[in-house]
Design a protein around this motif. Structure first.
Motif, PDB file in Angstrom:
ATOM      1  N   LEU A  85      25.076  18.307  27.073  1.00 19.80           N
ATOM      2  CA  LEU A  85      26.355  18.516  26.410  1.00 19.80           C
ATOM      3  C   LEU A  85      27.198  17.243  26.428  1.00 19.80           C
ATOM      4  O   LEU A  85      27.288  16.550  27.455  1.00 19.80           O
ATOM      5  CB  LEU A  85      27.128  19.650  27.089  1.00 19.80           C
ATOM      6  CG  LEU A  85      28.440  20.075  26.426  1.00 19.80           C
ATOM      7  CD1 LEU A  85      28.188  20.668  25.053  1.00 19.80           C
ATOM      8  CD2 LEU A  85      29.206  21.057  27.313  1.00 19.80           C
ATOM      9  N   ASP A  86      27.795  16.914  25.284  1.00 22.07           N
ATOM     10  CA  ASP A  86      28.661  15.745  25.122  1.00 22.07           C
ATOM     11  C   ASP A  86      27.912  14.417  25.255  1.00 22.07           C
ATOM     12  O   ASP A  86      28.541  13.371  25.446  1.00 22.07           O
ATOM     13  CB  ASP A  86      29.828  15.768  26.120  1.00 22.07           C
ATOM     14  CG  ASP A  86      30.813  16.887  25.799  1.00 22.07           C
ATOM     15  OD1 ASP A  86      30.915  17.265  24.627  1.00 22.07           O
ATOM     16  OD2 ASP A  86      31.477  17.364  26.741  1.00 22.07           O
ATOM     17  N   ARG A  87      26.608  14.460  25.121  1.00 24.49           N
ATOM     18  CA  ARG A  87      25.836  13.221  25.080  1.00 24.49           C
ATOM     19  C   ARG A  87      25.443  12.922  23.641  1.00 24.49           C
ATOM     20  O   ARG A  87      25.387  13.816  22.789  1.00 24.49           O
ATOM     21  CB  ARG A  87      24.588  13.352  25.969  1.00 24.49           C
ATOM     22  CG  ARG A  87      24.908  13.610  27.430  1.00 24.49           C
ATOM     23  CD  ARG A  87      25.649  12.447  28.087  1.00 24.49           C
ATOM     24  NE  ARG A  87      24.826  11.260  28.161  1.00 24.49           N
ATOM     25  CZ  ARG A  87      23.973  11.001  29.167  1.00 24.49           C
ATOM     26  NH1 ARG A  87      23.840  11.865  30.160  1.00 24.49           N
ATOM     27  NH2 ARG A  87      23.273   9.901  29.172  1.00 24.49           N
TER      28      ARG A  87
ATOM     29  N   LEU B  78      27.099  13.589  18.543  1.00 25.12           N
ATOM     30  CA  LEU B  78      27.612  13.932  19.863  1.00 25.12           C
ATOM     31  C   LEU B  78      27.396  15.429  20.045  1.00 25.12           C
ATOM     32  O   LEU B  78      27.946  16.241  19.306  1.00 25.12           O
ATOM     33  CB  LEU B  78      29.103  13.587  19.939  1.00 25.12           C
ATOM     34  CG  LEU B  78      29.759  13.583  21.316  1.00 25.12           C
ATOM     35  CD1 LEU B  78      29.192  12.459  22.173  1.00 25.12           C
ATOM     36  CD2 LEU B  78      31.267  13.424  21.179  1.00 25.12           C
TER      37      LEU B  78
ATOM     38  N   ARG C 151      27.460  19.130  20.820  1.00 19.91           N
ATOM     39  CA  ARG C 151      28.450  20.144  21.144  1.00 19.91           C
ATOM     40  C   ARG C 151      27.742  21.461  21.453  1.00 19.91           C
ATOM     41  O   ARG C 151      26.530  21.574  21.291  1.00 19.91           O
ATOM     42  CB  ARG C 151      29.417  20.319  19.971  1.00 19.91           C
ATOM     43  CG  ARG C 151      30.201  19.058  19.608  1.00 19.91           C
ATOM     44  CD  ARG C 151      30.952  18.494  20.783  1.00 19.91           C
ATOM     45  NE  ARG C 151      31.872  17.426  20.410  1.00 19.91           N
ATOM     46  CZ  ARG C 151      32.428  16.594  21.272  1.00 19.91           C
ATOM     47  NH1 ARG C 151      32.146  16.710  22.568  1.00 19.91           N
ATOM     48  NH2 ARG C 151      33.261  15.648  20.873  1.00 19.91           N
TER      49      ARG C 151
ATOM     50  N   ARG D 281      37.189  11.909  28.655  1.00 16.28           N
ATOM     51  CA  ARG D 281      36.988  12.756  27.481  1.00 16.28           C
ATOM     52  C   ARG D 281      35.852  12.224  26.607  1.00 16.28           C
ATOM     53  O   ARG D 281      35.192  12.985  25.919  1.00 16.28           O
ATOM     54  CB  ARG D 281      38.277  12.822  26.666  1.00 16.28           C
ATOM     55  CG  ARG D 281      39.293  13.805  27.212  1.00 16.28           C
ATOM     56  CD  ARG D 281      38.809  15.228  26.994  1.00 16.28           C
ATOM     57  NE  ARG D 281      39.748  16.208  27.494  1.00 16.28           N
ATOM     58  CZ  ARG D 281      40.699  16.776  26.772  1.00 16.28           C
ATOM     59  NH1 ARG D 281      40.855  16.419  25.515  1.00 16.28           N
ATOM     60  NH2 ARG D 281      41.477  17.675  27.292  1.00 16.28           N
TER      61      ARG D 281
ATOM     62  N   GLY E  70      33.215  10.894  27.776  1.00 16.23           N
ATOM     63  CA  GLY E  70      31.952  11.043  28.492  1.00 16.23           C
ATOM     64  C   GLY E  70      31.420   9.747  29.074  1.00 16.23           C
ATOM     65  O   GLY E  70      30.208   9.625  29.303  1.00 16.23           O
TER      66      GLY E  70
END
Length: 638
Positions: free
Chosen positions: A258-260, A383, A385, A443, A445
């Motif tokens: 997540l968020d990578r 990115l 989600r 935020r 990451g």
């Protein structure tokens, strides 16, 4: 001849390939694209006008006393809509058109088009060039018309209105009804247009031409403007041109991704959905059995039921149907689903269907309709989600390859700064910028490296930059980039790397440093932000954040929307301003925005109260209440 011609710059498009930014307002060789076009058009005509549908105040600044004309038609209807409003306005016999994204068209274009129009008794004269197909260099050249470079009689307006009323929107479709003279020009490059940011950068780097002389009195310059300061768009382009993505990747279990940022395309190993299935609870049947228009209702016999995960495998005969649940496999030979609420009557296993209840093929989800086997489910650079994790899981893929986390070091500079918990002496302030930067970097990451406060001392600053370059991909500092005697950042940068720019035509955030810290073995990009708290946040969002996302391999575009100003906003042309605002819905449901109050760059409370930044562009002047302004929402940024 000149006294008979009015010039019209066509700038009314969406700018889709420019990220939906108006092409005409893009910076180009010290001015804007539309200013260059006006400078070439004005000597050829008696008067000029601009056709634009957005950012009218900015275009009005460029146009001066000349009018800016929005389309009469709604919905960005294309060049013909611009031509229509131009002909409605045209005070002369003839209208000469040129697009806002072609700043190099010939200075004798009007004269040559007029001569051909007279000789051939034409309604319209159009520029034409000879072109070669780059993929077939040995093929014969072909004639390429350029309909947006045309001289047209104002008297054809009724014919254009009639064509547009039919729904026609293509220039060549309308031109078929006219007598057209084609004028051959030798220089095809002169009619080239700038469609993308890459085109713009390529043209900018080509042999430069002097900035065009203004076609009217220059707009007032703000009191603190500086001719050496870079426009915001140009500064962003300079950063974008230098920054590249980190190459290192890692493979992670899906639940850790997540968020990578995805490093490789996700290719679907299956069809999604995997089989034809029902989009409704209802009755599956053969479309050929449905009653035709005007026929009496038909009664079908229900011969079974199909559940998701439990298919019904028997093919129906004529006037037979199968009860089916949403997601269930479509039974053999069936190609339509009647929603249960559309049945005219249901009596036991008898289902009556009226004519025109549904069309054949309705309410089916075909195999591969969402995603075909072998297709790209998610492209590299996304990115990830929560919805992306769900999509990948639906394909049965347990792990993904992502870019490694970006390492970012940050520190504040200044002898006046104290950390929380330290004694606050007279003349000192608590360091808030590090906490703001920490939150914004978290935020994104990033792996953050907090290096605290660095004194106003050349040796201390050099040591901090060298240490940061050893451990980080990027360095962000706050303070130390102005003209003050104790601001050493740029002096140290001269020893450790190179500096791209220092002063920007913006408020807040005028001083900013960008460059690369290079030691013997290590290097890192440096973003030297101003020291004022609001300026730190604005500068981070506009310059550091997009650059860091680009380093992460992700999309770095800032998404804006438009809202109506509820009050007058004062603004002088010559710099871009970012004012803090609050977006809400007006009584009619349309978005509106008001400012938070005092807009000083040290008033951090203006950011905590706000939910957006109001973007007032470089050429923009005062905004009246009710006018549309661009707004950058904090949601997703902060």
């Amino acid at each position: 001849m000149k006294s008979k011609v009015t010039g019209l710059v066509l700038a009314g498009g969406r700018g889709t390939r420019m990220g939906r930014v108006d092409k005409g307002l893009q910076p180009f060789r010290g001015s804007t694209l539309v200013a260059h076009v006006l400078a070439r058009l004005s000597p050829q005509v008696a008067s000029v006008a601009i056709n634009a549908n957005r950012n009218l105040p900015q275009y009005q600044v460029v146009a001066g006393a000349s009018p800016v004309l929005p389309d009469f038609l709604e919905g960005f209807a294309g060049p013909l809509a611009g031509l229509q409003i131009g002909l409605q306005f045209c005070p002369t016999e003839l209208l000469l058109t040129a697009p806002c994204d072609s700043p190099l068209f010939p200075l004798d274009m009007a004269e040559r088009l007029h001569a051909a129009m007279a000789v051939q008794d034409a309604d319209l004269a159009m520029a034409v060039t000879m072109e070669r197909d780059p993929e077939q260099p040995d093929a014969a050249p072909y004639r390429q018309p350029h309909p947006v470079f045309s001289l047209i009689k104002a008297s054809v307006l009724p014919q254009l209105d009639a064509y547009l009323e039919t729904g026609g929107r293509r220039m060549e479709g309308f031109f078929k009804s006219l007598r057209v003279a084609e004028v051959l020009f030798d220089d095809s490059a002169a009619f080239g247009n700038i469609n993308t940011l890459e085109d713009l950068h390529r043209a900018e780097r080509a042999t430069p031409a002097p900035a065009p002389a203004p076609t009217s009195a220059p707009a007032a310059r703000s009191a603190d403007s500086d001719p050496a300061a870079l426009p915001v768009d140009e500064a962003q382009r300079l950063i974008c041109d230098r920054i590249t993505a980190v190459e290192a990747t890692e493979t992670l279990p899906l639940l850790n991704a997540l968020d990578r940022v995805l490093a490789a395309d996700i290719i679907s190993p299956i069809n999604v959905p995997a089989y034809d299935n029902s989009a409704m609870d209802g009755y599956a049947l053969r479309g050929a059995d449905l009653p035709v228009d005007g026929a009496a209702p038909v009664t079908f016999k229900n011969i079974g039921i199909a559940y998701a995960g439990h298919p019904f495998t028997q093919a129906p005969q004529a006037n037979e149907c199968i009860r089916i649940m949403t997601g269930a496999t479509i039974p053999p030979d069936c190609d339509s689903v009647l929603p249960q609420e559309l049945a005219a009557a249901i009596d036991g296993d008898q289902v009556t269907i009226a004519a025109n209840a549904i069309r054949a093929g309705a309410n089916l989800r075909r195999a591969g309709e969402d995603l075909p086997q072998g297709g790209i489910a998610i492209a590299a650079g996304k990115l990830l989600r929560p919805a992306d994790l769900g999509l990948i899981a639906s394909l049965g893929i347990p792990s993904v390859t992502v870019r490694r986390k970006l390492r970012v070091a940050f520190f504040s500079t200044g002898d006046e700064l104290r950390s929380i918990g330290e004694q606050l002496e007279a003349g000192c302030v608590y360091d808030s910028n590090r906490y703001t930067l920490f939150g914004m970097l978290q935020r994104l990451g990033c792996d953050v490296i907090d290096m605290g406060v660095v004194r106003d001392d050349p040796q201390a600053l050099e040591a901090a930059l060298r240490q940061a370059a050893k451990t980080a991909d990027a360095i962000i500092t706050s303070g130390g980039v102005s003209e003050g005697a104790a601001d050493y950042t740029r002096d140290i940068m001269a020893l450790l790397g190179d500096v791209a720019f220092w002063k920007l035509a913006m408020r807040p955030g005028r001083p900013l440093a960008f460059g690369k810290v290079q030691t013997e073995q290590d290097s890192a990009w440096l973003f030297g932000l101003p020291g004022n708290p609001v300026a730190v946040m604005v500068s981070f969002y506009l310059f550091a954040r997009p650059a860091l996302l680009r380093m992460m391999g992700a999309d770095s575009k800032l998404q804006t929307m438009q809202a109506r100003a509820t009050e007058t906003i004062r603004k002088r042309p010559g710099r871009t301003e970012y004012q803090r605002g609050i977006v809400s819905n007006a009584a009619d449901g349309a978005p509106q925005v008001r400012l938070t109050g005092a807009q000083g760059s040290g008033i951090l409370s203006s950011m905590t109260e706000a939910n957006c930044i109001v973007v007032l562009h470089h050429a923009q002047a005062n905004v009246a209440a009710g006018q549309l302004v661009d707004v950058l929402l904090f949601d997703g940024l902060t």
